[in-house]
Design a protein around this motif. Structure first.
Motif, mmCIF file in Angstrom:
data_model
loop_
_atom_site.group_PDB
_atom_site.id
_atom_site.type_symbol
_atom_site.label_atom_id
_atom_site.label_comp_id
_atom_site.label_asym_id
_atom_site.label_seq_id
_atom_site.Cartn_x
_atom_site.Cartn_y
_atom_site.Cartn_z
ATOM 1 N N ILE A 1 0.890 -1.165 0.000
ATOM 2 C CA ILE A 1 0.000 0.000 0.000
ATOM 3 C C ILE A 1 0.922 1.207 0.000
ATOM 4 N N GLU A 2 0.783 2.106 -0.964
ATOM 5 C CA GLU A 2 1.682 3.260 -1.045
ATOM 6 C C GLU A 2 0.964 4.413 -1.746
ATOM 7 N N ILE B 1 5.712 -7.245 -6.848
ATOM 8 C CA ILE B 1 4.899 -6.663 -5.775
ATOM 9 C C ILE B 1 3.546 -6.223 -6.336
ATOM 10 N N GLU B 2 2.478 -6.680 -5.700
ATOM 11 C CA GLU B 2 1.153 -6.236 -6.127
ATOM 12 C C GLU B 2 0.743 -5.019 -5.302
ATOM 13 N N VAL B 3 0.474 -3.902 -5.969
ATOM 14 C CA VAL B 3 0.027 -2.695 -5.252
ATOM 15 C C VAL B 3 -1.482 -2.824 -5.053
ATOM 16 N N LEU B 4 -1.898 -2.925 -3.783
ATOM 17 C CA LEU B 4 -3.320 -3.167 -3.482
ATOM 18 C C LEU B 4 -4.123 -1.886 -3.345
ATOM 19 N N ALA B 5 -3.473 -0.845 -2.836
ATOM 20 C CA ALA B 5 -4.216 0.380 -2.541
ATOM 21 C C ALA B 5 -3.236 1.511 -2.310
ATOM 22 N N ARG B 6 -3.812 2.708 -2.089
ATOM 23 C CA ARG B 6 -2.980 3.895 -1.930
ATOM 24 C C ARG B 6 -2.763 4.270 -0.451
ATOM 25 N N GLU C 1 -5.887 3.746 5.237
ATOM 26 C CA GLU C 1 -7.331 3.668 5.509
ATOM 27 C C GLU C 1 -8.024 2.679 4.570
ATOM 28 N N ASP C 2 -7.378 2.348 3.443
ATOM 29 C CA ASP C 2 -7.962 1.379 2.507
ATOM 30 C C ASP C 2 -7.936 -0.045 3.059
ATOM 31 N N LEU C 3 -7.232 -0.259 4.177
ATOM 32 C CA LEU C 3 -7.224 -1.582 4.828
ATOM 33 C C LEU C 3 -8.648 -2.022 5.164
ATOM 34 N N LYS C 4 -9.512 -1.046 5.446
ATOM 35 C CA LYS C 4 -10.903 -1.369 5.797
ATOM 36 C C LYS C 4 -11.549 -2.170 4.667
ATOM 37 N N GLU C 5 -11.418 -1.637 3.457
ATOM 38 C CA GLU C 5 -12.029 -2.282 2.304
ATOM 39 C C GLU C 5 -11.325 -3.595 1.939
ATOM 40 N N ILE C 6 -10.012 -3.619 2.132
ATOM 41 C CA ILE C 6 -9.244 -4.838 1.832
ATOM 42 C C ILE C 6 -9.725 -5.983 2.734
ATOM 43 N N GLY C 7 -9.989 -5.655 4.006
ATOM 44 C CA GLY C 7 -10.498 -6.663 4.943
ATOM 45 C C GLY C 7 -11.909 -7.107 4.567
ATOM 46 N N SER D 1 -8.102 3.025 14.427
ATOM 47 C CA SER D 1 -8.909 2.393 13.376
ATOM 48 C C SER D 1 -8.030 1.642 12.390
ATOM 49 N N VAL D 2 -6.913 2.240 12.016
ATOM 50 C CA VAL D 2 -6.021 1.589 11.035
ATOM 51 C C VAL D 2 -5.573 0.223 11.558
ATOM 52 N N LEU D 3 -5.223 0.162 12.852
ATOM 53 C CA LEU D 3 -4.786 -1.136 13.402
ATOM 54 C C LEU D 3 -5.945 -2.121 13.525
ATOM 55 N N GLN D 4 -7.139 -1.630 13.833
ATOM 56 C CA GLN D 4 -8.309 -2.524 13.881
ATOM 57 C C GLN D 4 -8.574 -3.125 12.499
ATOM 58 N N TRP D 5 -8.469 -2.294 11.470
ATOM 59 C CA TRP D 5 -8.683 -2.798 10.106
ATOM 60 C C TRP D 5 -7.571 -3.772 9.728
ATOM 61 N N ALA D 6 -6.332 -3.457 10.135
ATOM 62 C CA ALA D 6 -5.197 -4.348 9.824
ATOM 63 C C ALA D 6 -5.398 -5.702 10.497
ATOM 64 N N LYS D 7 -5.842 -5.673 11.747
ATOM 65 C CA LYS D 7 -6.067 -6.924 12.489
ATOM 66 C C LYS D 7 -7.078 -7.813 11.751
ATOM 67 N N ALA D 8 -8.118 -7.177 11.188
ATOM 68 C CA ALA D 8 -9.145 -7.938 10.464
ATOM 69 C C ALA D 8 -8.588 -8.582 9.190
#
Ligand code: ZN
Length: 290
Positions: free
Chosen positions: A166-167, A182-187, A190-196, A219-226
């Motif tokens: 993510i970058e 490397i696959e770029v998933l998002a920018r 905060e996009d971790l929410k949607e990735i989860g 929130s970012v860590l909660q989304w990462a945990k998911a």
């Protein structure tokens, strides 16, 4: 715009600001003024939460403001050596061989940053992650704010891992894609929410000098945990407030052992510090229960 080169003027920066009435971690509202810096005529003030020990910028740029800055300015300035720079915020201050005060040609600046990341990030991050989880070609590693992708590329080279980034930066994304692995998933973090929500899962998620740059790390860590498999880990490296009070326009937060431990409890993960108390970089692992 510089007419002669067609290059953008990377010294013009502006932010929209917002102020917080309470500590974003513990919600208490006793905030003690704790330092200030100035950059390009803009003030950045910090406060310290008397309750949980968190140091944070207040007022601070809005999330939308930061997103625009990281998309078009941050790495573009860094490779020209015109980003914020101030010595003297570190115990036993030193400078690295990669750093100086001259303006760089962006091509040489990129080479300089790649070399610094190879030397510092790869050697720091990979042994810590490899000590926590078994790495092989089935391991899925995601780095948030992966910069130019140097660390992810090494995970792939050394262990055959599947690697994802993510970058925000358009410029950095070009270099990441040039590795071809490397696959770029998002920018944005905060996009971790949607990735989860899409059900993507990883064995390890890395935040190397990235979590302190987000405006809502809880929130970012909660989304990462998911996004983690059971038993998966989050690796965080960040300046250590006690010996490296790195106030700069990019850091809405300056974490310490105490504030990150508090954060781990808040998101329900097991906390382990892998760095020593005197080290200027605080390195921690958060583990998700099996
Ligand atoms: Zn607090």
């Amino acid at each position: 715009m510089d007419e002669s080169t067609g290059d953008r003027d990377y010294t013009k920066v502006s932010f929209d600001f917002e102020a917080l009435d309470a500590c974003p971690f513990c919600k208490k509202n006793i905030m003690i003024p704790s330092g200030r810096i100035q950059w390009l005529g803009i003030d950045f003030w910090y406060v310290f939460c008397a309750h949980c020990g968190l140091k944070f910028m207040n007022p601070r740029p809005t999330e939308a403001s930061y997103k625009e800055f990281y998309k078009t300015m941050f790495w573009e300035q860094k490779v020209r050596n015109i980003g914020f720079h101030q010595i003297g915020q570190m115990w036993q201050t030193g400078t690295y061989k990669w750093d100086n005060d001259k303006v760089w040609d962006p091509k040489q600046g990129l080479e300089n940053r790649l070399e610094k990341h190879r030397e510092q990030r790869v050697k720091t991050i990979i042994p810590v992650v490899a000590g926590e989880i078994f790495l092989n070609k089935d391991s899925r590693i995601l780095e948030v704010g992966c910069g130019f992708g140097v660390t992810l590329s090494e995970f792939h080279k050394q262990y055959g891992c599947k690697v994802f980034g993510i970058e925000p930066s358009d410029e950095a994304q070009k270099t990441i894609r040039s590795f071809g692995t490397i696959e770029v998933l998002a920018r944005y973090a905060e996009d971790l929410k949607e990735i989860g929500e899409k059900g993507l899962q990883f064995n390890a998620i890395i935040f190397s000098h990235a979590l302190e740059n987000t405006v809502d790390p809880v929130s970012v860590l909660q989304w990462a945990k998911a996004c983690l498999v059971p038993g998966g880990v989050i690796y965080i490296q960040t300046p250590n407030l006690v010996v490296f009070d790195q106030m700069n326009p990019y850091h809405p937060y300056i974490f310490s052992h105490a504030s990150l431990d508090f954060l781990a409890e808040k998101v329900g993960m097991t906390y382990k510090r892998t760095s020593l108390a005197k080290e200027k970089m605080l390195t921690i692992i958060l583990k998700k229960d099996r």
